[in-house]
Design a protein around this motif. Structure first.
Motif: not given
Length: 372
Positions: A116, A129, A120-125, A169
């Motif tokens: 993940s 995730r 997380e770096m891409d801002g996915v909730p 991703c």
């Protein structure tokens, strides 16, 4: 001038129509000082295709993959993904993911945290995730491994986690740089089947780099054989194996026996000082230098008093006999040279020992004639 502009507009229009996941390499070149690693390489890879770049170490295949990923900048040429020119785009701005030979997992993290991390770096909730990590682990057949530490995994499990981290991703293109190289043979063979199954389930473009012929033949929709920074031949595995277009492809993709000589004026024979081979008028033009590639399994072998009625036959002596389980390999000295012959090991009529006299041969329709 208008014709040039119109042609350029037409090319860009065609690329815009491309499906997601198509990759086009246009005259790629990469120089490291005075060394040219990739030399004008052009190739189109279709959406959802499993294409393998196959070649020896140092031939430029990994450098090509790194230029697709954005980890290397081409000296010349362009890279297009899904119809968009991304030659100068940063690696994190390309719709690609990469799986390395070393896997590069974070040892202090759990499996879930490793997978993940990019999300997380891409801002996915967090909820999304968690769902996507679970789906990825199901796909690589590691359900329930969320809380395992990377240091607690076997080599095969680490490879699967690296795959899950790459596919979570949801890239259009997955790039794989010899990811099975450090696994033992049995696990490597198992993972070849698993990787192909994952690719078919995902339906995304895989570009795979290897020097291993078996991997390439097992998994690929097409293989591009790379030599000294250029593509020697590209096509389906069976086409490259059965009808190699160059001596390099014939010798690199599997074992083969090469007969070199001059094609007779009527195109029916290949002649050298040591032999005359009947080639049935196939391949190179009369009077040209050529090579006949004959695979070991295409050569028949029998007792010395046996004959096949083939146009190309010799008597010889077995100098090497190697048992390979389901197969047996022989080296047979026919005086002017030694030939490799391969037989099924359960065929008792083909059971010979070193020193045995045998007859070997093949018909004129066998093998591939290659212009030299």
């Amino acid at each position: 001038m208008n014709e040039i502009v119109d042609a350029d507009v037409s090319r860009r229009s065609e690329r815009t129509k491309s499906s997601a996941g198509t990759v086009e390499l246009d005259g790629l070149q990469k120089e490291f000082g005075e060394i040219t690693a990739v030399d004008g390489l052009s190739l189109r890879i279709e959406s959802g295709e499993f294409l393998t770049l196959l070649g020896p170490s140092g031939c430029g295949k990994s450098t090509t993959l790194r230029m697709i990923s954005g980890l290397e900048t081409p000296t010349a040429g362009d890279v297009y993904i899904s119809g968009e020119r991304i030659t100068s785009a940063a690696a994190n701005k390309r719709d690609t993911s990469m799986v390395f030979q070393e896997w590069a997992l974070f040892p202090h993290m759990t499996v879930e945290e490793n997978i993940s991390f990019g999300l997380e770096m891409d801002g996915v909730p967090a909820d999304e995730r968690a769902d996507r990590v679970s789906e990825a682990l199901e796909l690589v057949e590691l359900p329930g491994y969320h809380d395992r530490k990377a240091t607690e995994l076997s080599g095969g499990q680490k490879q699967r986690v690296a795959m899950a981290r790459a596919i979570v991703c949801e890239p259009d293109v997955l790039l794989l740089d010899e990811p099975l190289a450090s696994l033992d043979r049995k696990l490597r063979q198992h993972m070849q089947v698993e990787l192909k199954k994952i690719q078919e389930e995902l339906g995304i473009t895989f570009i795979y780099v290897t020097h291993d012929q078996e991997e390439a033949l097992t998994m690929s929709d097409r293989i591009a054989v790379v030599n000294e920074g250029q593509i020697e031949q590209v096509g389906p595995p069976n086409e490259l194996y059965k009808t190699p277009e160059t001596k390099f492809v014939a010798t690199f993709l599997g074992e083969t026996n090469l007969f070199e000589g001059m094609v007779s004026s009527d195109g029916t024979t290949l002649q050298s000082d040591d032999y005359t081979i009947n080639v049935d008028g196939r391949g190179a033009h009369g009077g040209a230098q050529a090579v006949l590639s004959v695979r070991p399994e295409e050569i028949a072998v029998a007792d010395s008093d046996g004959h096949f009625g083939y146009q190309n036959e010799w008597e010889g002596t077995v100098t090497e006999a190697i048992y390979k389980g389901s197969l047996k390999n022989y080296q047979v000295d026919i005086g002017s040279r030694s030939l490799e012959v391969e037989c099924q090991s359960n065929n008792k009529t083909d059971d010979f020992d070193v020193g045995d006299r045998v007859t070997i041969g093949f018909p004129s329709t066998v093998g591939q004639v290659i212009a030299d």
